[in-house]
Design an enzyme around this catalytic site. Structure first.
Site, short mmCIF file in Angstrom:
data_model
loop_
_atom_site.label_atom_id
_atom_site.label_comp_id
_atom_site.label_asym_id
_atom_site.label_seq_id
_atom_site.Cartn_x
_atom_site.Cartn_y
_atom_site.Cartn_z
CG ASP A 119 -1.52 1.42 1.89
OD1 ASP A 119 -2.74 1.57 1.07
OD2 ASP A 119 -0.99 2.35 1.71
CB ALA A 154 -2.72 2.65 -2.59
CG ASP A 155 -4.21 -2.16 0.53
OD1 ASP A 155 -3.41 -2.65 -0.54
OD2 ASP A 155 -2.94 -2.65 1.70
CG LEU A 156 -8.75 0.70 2.20
CD1 LEU A 156 -9.36 1.78 3.46
CD2 LEU A 156 -10.11 -0.25 3.14
N GLY A 195 -9.71 -1.63 -3.76
CA GLY A 195 -10.10 -2.58 -3.16
C GLY A 195 -12.24 -2.32 -4.03
#
Length: 396
Positions: free
Chosen positions: A139, A167-169, A172
């Site tokens: 991330d 970045a991950d969220l 997703g």
């Protein structure tokens, strides 16, 4: 019934972005089967912190309402089981490095031959093409490379990462968008598709406003702390008790803001009536607001500003917003019971759909908790066949 009832999702992803996306799909009604390694499963099962029962709170935050099947993908028999499972699915989500699924015989070309309706989402760090395709990343690496970290922080301080795994969220969310778009497109074309979704591309796409300033002005965006580049005032100000209050006012709010703060001279100054003029005199305006707000109690001032129609919001801590009466009234925090353990809490999926049952909010599965059920119901194996797979260690 829920909006995605009847949709089957096979989830080969791990850690955060992919599991977050498939949790959204699961809670909206899809049947999500998480494919994990026997023994340790998704590595986030071991991440801190943990609940009293030993379950990782990190894992629990992104894997609710799913089923888990533990399969040894290093074995030919395990890969065949995974193939058979995906051959009957509507959506597949994976986040291996490019080529890894192909080498296991589980790539899009192989699976689409058996299941032309499959929407296959490959979420990688840098995509299936390009000079960085084989790079690994986390991330914060994507936040750094994309410029997000350079934009975050105060002008006189170092760059800072966003306070959540940004970045991950956001990736997703784009995995979920991609899966749903593929499903909708399938109703028109009659066939599925492969989605090449790079986390790096997602972050670059979020630079829309800084990029617009660069394209229009040739300007390299700078860190502004809590201030807004294009609006004054729009920043966090410290109140008498040390708490912070965020105030954001457009032209229609400016007279009421000045009146509430007793800034009569500023309210009467026609050269400050327009936002563009206040942006050009940013330091002067913010200094006056800082002084006026510093002498007021936050609760009293926040109520006064909102009563006057000025957008204002207390800068909350995480416990404060989770216990906030509006958060509770909206039902955004819920509890679930893991087998044999007391209720644990989590933050709910936010969307609500009229005409459907409330979305699911179920405990995350134990590793391999649904292996027998999935093998029997989804693949159609007999009890004897299933027991032999367990005996050989192909499943767990």
């Amino acid at each position: 019934m829920r909006p995605l009832e009847g949709i089957r999702v096979v989830d080969f992803s791990r850690v955060l972005a992919g599991p977050f996306a498939t949790q959204i799909l699961a809670e909206m009604g899809a049947s999500v089967t998480k494919v994990e390694r026997p023994g340790d499963g998704d590595e986030s099962r071991t991440f801190e912190p943990v609940f009293d029962n030993g379950m990782s709170a990190y894992y629990a935050a992104f894997n609710r309402s799913k089923r888990s099947i533990a399969v040894d993908l290093k074995s030919a028999a395990g890969r065949q089981l995974a193939f058979d499972l995906a051959a009957k699915a509507d959506v597949l989500v994976e986040n291996f490095l490019p080529g890894a699924m192909d080498r296991m015989g589980l790539g899009y070309e192989a699976l689409s031959g058996a299941n032309p309706n499959l929407v296959y989402v490959s979420n990688t760090g840098f995509g299936q093409t390009g000079p960085y395709r084989d790079r690994k990343g986390y991330d914060t690496i994507f936040q750094a490379l994309s410029g997000v970290i350079d934009l975050t922080g105060f002008p006189d301080g170092p760059p800072a990462k966003v306070g959540v795994p940004f970045a991950d969220l956001t990736s997703g969310l784009w995995i979920a968008i991609s899966a749903l778009t593929g499903l909708l497109g399938r109703t028109t074309t009659g066939k599925g598709c492969h989605v090449d979704l790079a986390m790096m591309d997602v972050q670059v796409s979020l630079l829309s406003l800084p990029a617009a300033r660069y394209f229009a002005l040739g300007e390299t965006a700078r860190r502004t702390g809590t201030e807004h580049l294009g609006r004054v005032p729009s920043a966090a100000f410290q109140c008498r008790g040390g708490e912070w209050l965020f105030v954001s006012a457009s032209d229609q709010h400016w007279p009421m803001l000045c009146a509430t703060l007793g800034l009569d001279a500023m309210a009467a100054d026609e050269s400050l009536a327009r936002n563009l003029d206040r942006v050009n005199r940013r330091d002067e305006v913010n200094a006056a607001l800082k002084t006026a707000i510093a002498g007021r109690e936050r609760a009293e001032l926040a109520d006064a500003l909102r009563a006057a129609g000025v957008p204002a919001g207390e800068v909350s801590t995480v416990p404060e917003i989770l216990d906030d009466p509006h958060t509770n009234a909206r039902g955004m925090v819920g509890g679930f019971d893991a087998d044999g353990y007391r209720s644990m809490r989590g933050v709910k999926t936010p969307a609500r759909f009229s005409g459907y049952e409330p979305h699911r909010f179920e405990a995350p599965p134990g590793l391999g908790a649904d292996t027998r059920r999935v093998l029997a119901e989804d693949i159609g194996l007999s009890g004897e066949q299933i027991e032999k797979l367990f005996e050989k260690g192909i499943v767990a």
